[in-house]
Design an enzyme around this catalytic site. Structure first.
Site, PDB file in Angstrom:
ATOM      1  CG  LEU A 203      -2.091  -1.217   1.206  1.00  0.00           C
ATOM      2  CD1 LEU A 203      -2.643  -0.954   2.669  1.00  0.00           C
ATOM      3  CD2 LEU A 203      -2.868  -1.098   0.048  1.00  0.00           C
ATOM      4  CG  ASP A 204       0.406   4.130  -3.066  1.00  0.00           C
ATOM      5  OD1 ASP A 204       1.132   3.046  -3.301  1.00  0.00           O
ATOM      6  OD2 ASP A 204      -0.319   4.533  -3.739  1.00  0.00           O
ATOM      7  CG  LEU A 205       3.940   7.785   2.891  1.00  0.00           C
ATOM      8  CD1 LEU A 205       4.619   6.870   3.995  1.00  0.00           C
ATOM      9  CD2 LEU A 205       5.024   8.913   2.561  1.00  0.00           C
TER      10      LEU A 205
END
Ligand code: URA
Length: 229
Positions: free
Chosen positions: A100-102
Site C-alpha cells: 500500500l502507498d505511504l
C-alpha cells in the site's frame, strides 16, 4: 535437522555464527553440552543457547490495519515501515503481501511464507481487493462501464482487467480490482480525469478489515483465514 541450522532458524544467526557458538560450548542439547554443529536435532529436543531455551518459529500470518505515513518496504531511510508497528521476533523475515502507498490506509497482510504471499499477489489468481476512494471531483456514472471494460494506464501496453465500481456518493466510491499494478487505483481514476485524495483498502479476497482492529494494530490470522487464500 542439523543443530546449527536449528539455531539459525530460531535466532536469525548465520550458519557460521551458529557453528562458532556451538564450538565455543555455549549450546546444550537435552541438558548436555554439544559442540558438534552437525548433530541431528528433532523438533521435540530441547536446545539452549547461553542458557536460554530456543523455540522454532513456524510460518507466521498477520493482518494489519495500516495507518497513513508508513511504508510497506523492509527498510526506508526516510519513513517508518509497517514493521515498526509490530512486536514480533525475527521481524526481518516478514514481508507484506503486495504494497500500500505511504498515504493509503487499511487492510494489509504480512507473512514470512513466500509461497502463500505469491499465491495472493500473483495476477494468475486474480485475488479481489476492494478500496474506498475519496475523489477530488464528482465521478460520472459512465466510469462504471469504463472500469468494467478496462482503462489504459499511462505508460502501459495492456488495459486494466475488468473492475467493479460502486458509486457511494459523487466523490466516494468502492472499487474492486483483481490485479495489483503500481499505484493502480490512483492511476485508474487519473485515466478517467479524476484524482484520488484518500484511499483505504477494506477487503482482500473474503477477508474484510474488522472495526475492532484499530489503525496501527495487527493480529494473527486464524487457520481458516490462512487456508481461505
Ligand atoms: N492502488 C493505489 O493507487 N495505491 C495503493 O496504495 C493501492 C492500490
Amino acid at each position: 535437522m542439523r543443530l546449527d541450522k536449528f539455531i539459525c532458524d530460531c535466532t536469525g544467526l548465520t550458519r557460521s555464527q551458529a557453528g562458532k557458538l556451538i564450538r565455543q560450548g555455549l549450546v546444550t542439547l537435552n541438558q548436555k553440552l554439544c559442540k558438534q554443529p552437525a548433530t541431528q536435532v528433532a523438533a521435540t529436543d530441547q536446545v539452549t543457547l547461553e542458557d536460554e531455551e530456543l523455540q522454532l518459529i513456524g510460518l507466521r500470518y498477520f493482518v494489519m490495519n495500516k495507518p497513513a505515513g508508513y511504508v510497506c518496504s523492509t527498510d526506508d531511510p526516510d519513513h517508518n515501515t509497517v514493521f515498526a508497528l509490530m512486536d514480533e521476533p525475527l521481524l526481518e523475515r516478514l514481508h507484506t503481501v503486495g504494497r500500500l502507498d505511504l498515504d493509503t490506509t487499511g487492510i494489509l497482510l504480512i507473512t514470512d511464507d513466500g509461497q502463500w504471499s505469491h499465491r495472493i499477489s500473483s495476477p494468475k489468481h486474480e485475488c479481489a481487493k476492494t478500496y474506498r476512494a475519496f475523489l477530488a471531483d464528482p465521478v460520472e456514472e459512465s466510469a462504471i462501464a469504463q472500469f468494467a471494460e478496462g482503462v489504459m494506464l499511462r505508460g502501459e501496453k495492456l488495459p486494466t482487467k475488468p473492475a467493479e465500481l460502486v458509486i457511494v456518493t459523487p466523490t466516494e466510491c468502492l472499487l474492486t480490482i483483481h490485479e495489483g499494478r503500481y499505484h493502480q487505483v490512483k492511476r485508474m481514476f487519473a485515466a478517467i480525469g479524476n484524482k484520488v485524495e484518500q484511499l483505504h483498502r477494506e477487503q482482500i479476497g473474503d477477508l474484510m478489515l474488522a472495526d475492532d482492529l484499530a489503525e496501527g494494530e495487527y493480529r494473527a490470522l486464524t487457520a481458516a483465514e490462512i487456508a481461505a487464500f
